[in-house]
Design a protein around this motif. Sequence first.
Motif, PDB file in Angstrom:
ATOM      1  N   PRO A 180       0.857  -1.189   0.000  1.00  0.00           N
ATOM      2  CA  PRO A 180       0.000   0.000   0.000  1.00  0.00           C
ATOM      3  C   PRO A 180       0.892   1.237   0.000  1.00  0.00           C
ATOM      4  CG  PRO A 180      -0.230  -1.282   2.062  1.00  0.00           C
ATOM      5  CD  PRO A 180       0.967  -1.793   1.342  1.00  0.00           C
ATOM      6  N   THR A 181       0.455   2.280  -0.651  1.00  0.00           N
ATOM      7  CA  THR A 181       1.267   3.506  -0.633  1.00  0.00           C
ATOM      8  C   THR A 181       0.348   4.716  -0.734  1.00  0.00           C
ATOM      9  OG1 THR A 181       3.211   4.604  -1.590  1.00  0.00           O
ATOM     10  CG2 THR A 181       1.688   3.550  -3.149  1.00  0.00           C
ATOM     11  N   TYR A 182       0.735   5.811  -0.095  1.00  0.00           N
ATOM     12  CA  TYR A 182      -0.116   7.007  -0.144  1.00  0.00           C
ATOM     13  C   TYR A 182       0.736   8.233  -0.407  1.00  0.00           C
ATOM     14  CZ  TYR A 182       1.281   8.279   4.638  1.00  0.00           C
ATOM     15  OH  TYR A 182       2.002   8.634   5.756  1.00  0.00           O
ATOM     16  N   ARG A 187       2.477  11.586  -0.104  1.00  0.00           N
ATOM     17  CA  ARG A 187       3.052  12.520   0.883  1.00  0.00           C
ATOM     18  C   ARG A 187       4.426  12.896   0.370  1.00  0.00           C
ATOM     19  NH1 ARG A 187       4.009   6.883   1.234  1.00  0.00           N
ATOM     20  NH2 ARG A 187       5.276   6.302   3.040  1.00  0.00           N
ATOM     21  N   ASP A 217      -3.366   4.650  -2.325  1.00  0.00           N
ATOM     22  CA  ASP A 217      -4.518   5.092  -1.549  1.00  0.00           C
ATOM     23  C   ASP A 217      -5.079   6.328  -2.255  1.00  0.00           C
ATOM     24  OD1 ASP A 217      -6.385   5.904   0.286  1.00  0.00           O
ATOM     25  OD2 ASP A 217      -5.080   5.592   2.024  1.00  0.00           O
ATOM     26  N   ASN A 220      -0.473   8.763  14.342  1.00  0.00           N
ATOM     27  CA  ASN A 220      -0.509   7.762  13.277  1.00  0.00           C
ATOM     28  C   ASN A 220      -1.180   6.451  13.691  1.00  0.00           C
ATOM     29  OD1 ASN A 220       1.839   6.771  14.860  1.00  0.00           O
ATOM     30  ND2 ASN A 220       1.830   5.295  13.203  1.00  0.00           N
ATOM     31  N   GLY A 228      -3.488   1.371   5.353  1.00  0.00           N
ATOM     32  CA  GLY A 228      -3.159   0.410   4.296  1.00  0.00           C
ATOM     33  C   GLY A 228      -4.094  -0.788   4.209  1.00  0.00           C
ATOM     34  N   GLN A 232      -6.180  -1.154   0.910  1.00  0.00           N
ATOM     35  CA  GLN A 232      -5.233  -1.309  -0.185  1.00  0.00           C
ATOM     36  C   GLN A 232      -4.703  -2.756  -0.215  1.00  0.00           C
ATOM     37  OE1 GLN A 232      -5.148   1.292   2.099  1.00  0.00           O
ATOM     38  NE2 GLN A 232      -6.195   2.637   0.663  1.00  0.00           N
ATOM     39  N   ARG A 233      -4.382  -3.295   0.944  1.00  0.00           N
ATOM     40  CA  ARG A 233      -3.938  -4.694   0.982  1.00  0.00           C
ATOM     41  C   ARG A 233      -5.057  -5.614   0.506  1.00  0.00           C
ATOM     42  NH1 ARG A 233      -2.243  -3.011   6.283  1.00  0.00           N
ATOM     43  NH2 ARG A 233      -0.092  -2.256   6.142  1.00  0.00           N
ATOM     44  N   ASP A 287       5.140  -3.050   3.429  1.00  0.00           N
ATOM     45  CA  ASP A 287       4.895  -1.606   3.514  1.00  0.00           C
ATOM     46  C   ASP A 287       6.035  -0.836   2.858  1.00  0.00           C
ATOM     47  OD1 ASP A 287       2.599  -2.200   4.823  1.00  0.00           O
ATOM     48  OD2 ASP A 287       3.214  -1.418   6.773  1.00  0.00           O
ATOM     49  N   ASP A 288       5.721   0.375   2.391  1.00  0.00           N
ATOM     50  CA  ASP A 288       6.713   1.107   1.595  1.00  0.00           C
ATOM     51  C   ASP A 288       7.846   1.713   2.419  1.00  0.00           C
ATOM     52  OD1 ASP A 288       5.248   3.194   2.733  1.00  0.00           O
ATOM     53  OD2 ASP A 288       4.570   4.038   0.815  1.00  0.00           O
ATOM     54  N   ASP A 289       7.715   1.723   3.735  1.00  0.00           N
ATOM     55  CA  ASP A 289       8.722   2.412   4.559  1.00  0.00           C
ATOM     56  C   ASP A 289       9.584   1.476   5.398  1.00  0.00           C
ATOM     57  OD1 ASP A 289       6.513   1.697   6.056  1.00  0.00           O
ATOM     58  OD2 ASP A 289       6.617   3.437   7.377  1.00  0.00           O
ATOM     59  N   ARG A 308      -6.335  -1.280  16.186  1.00  0.00           N
ATOM     60  CA  ARG A 308      -4.975  -1.326  15.647  1.00  0.00           C
ATOM     61  C   ARG A 308      -4.180  -2.437  16.314  1.00  0.00           C
ATOM     62  NH1 ARG A 308      -1.771   1.985  12.301  1.00  0.00           N
ATOM     63  NH2 ARG A 308       0.242   1.990  13.322  1.00  0.00           N
ATOM     64  N   HIS A 334      10.787  -2.528  11.078  1.00  0.00           N
ATOM     65  CA  HIS A 334       9.640  -1.625  10.939  1.00  0.00           C
ATOM     66  C   HIS A 334      10.137  -0.189  11.096  1.00  0.00           C
ATOM     67  CE1 HIS A 334       5.802   0.259  12.492  1.00  0.00           C
ATOM     68  NE2 HIS A 334       5.394  -0.330  11.397  1.00  0.00           N
ATOM     69  N   ARG A 345      10.410   3.776  10.388  1.00  0.00           N
ATOM     70  CA  ARG A 345       9.398   4.783  10.087  1.00  0.00           C
ATOM     71  C   ARG A 345      10.126   6.081   9.803  1.00  0.00           C
ATOM     72  NH1 ARG A 345       5.518   5.997  13.661  1.00  0.00           N
ATOM     73  NH2 ARG A 345       4.150   6.223  11.873  1.00  0.00           N
TER      74      ARG A 345
END
Length: 260
Positions: free
Chosen positions: A10-12, A14, A41, A87, A93, A96-97, A121-123, A205, A237, A239
């Motif tokens: 998934p990516t959004y 920014r 997204d 956050n 995401g 999107q997944r 994840d993209d990060d 979450r 992970h 960020r």
Amino acid sequence: KLPTIYLITPTYSRAEQKAELTRLGNTLLHVESIHWILIEDSDFPSNLISNFLARFQALSKNRSNIRVTHLVKRTPIEYRTKLNDPNWLKPRGVLQRNEGLKWLRNNRNNIDSRGIVYFADDDNTYDLRLFDEMRDTKKVSCWPVGLVGGLMVERPLVNDENKVIGWNAVYKPERLYPLDMAGFAVNITLILKNPKAFFTLKVPRGFQESYLLKQLISDISELEPKSDKCTQVLVWHTRTERPNLKQEVKLKRPSNENIE
Ligand code: UDP
Ligand code: MN
């Protein structure tokens, strides 16, 4: 030929999006037999991502020859993270997944039946050896993730017979499978055999992973620990700090006018 790894990312939009995807793409250029499913997204494919993927495909031609699929799915307004929301407030995401999972099922006749699905994840930061570890996943494989759950490493606990017997998680340890999205991969067969297995906006979450996995396996005995009995960290992970763009408002024209 190696089984294909289907990476669902998934990516959004920014400020740092292109930088994040460039870094992840550079990692993937070192990996064989990857099919990268990138889900924006957004309601429409953006020029930025379309251009990025075109360049990326060209780069990968003489290297790992990665296939790419560009999808879009907008998070509904009530579930979107607002600029000043912390956050962790809203799930990220998720739809999107799901869109990636849907694509795999809709294309079941054209995909690698020996394939593996991984939610990347993209990060995050990925050690190349992670892809070797997940490549022979029979059902669901799992491994430690660095820098998550309030720990240096959150990981499955594994016995001498290489079976998962528990977890070291401290954050919400009541989770059925207390592991991060980056901490497991699934054989495509399980995804196709359970066509209704999805993520959901309806769980708190931290519970996404458990929510999906309980639709795919019945208990921890079905998990396949990787990374040397889950003693090695091959994914973090990480960020990214939000960039400081304070000076932009002082300019008459944005510093990136005519610059992608
Ligand atoms: N993401 C998204 N829409 C959003 C926020 C995040 O598609 O509104 C994507 C993001 O690009 C990443 C994944 O969802 O690939 C997880 O988001 P993030 O890394 O921000 O979450 P965290 O690291 O806090 O779990
Ligand atoms: Mn992240």
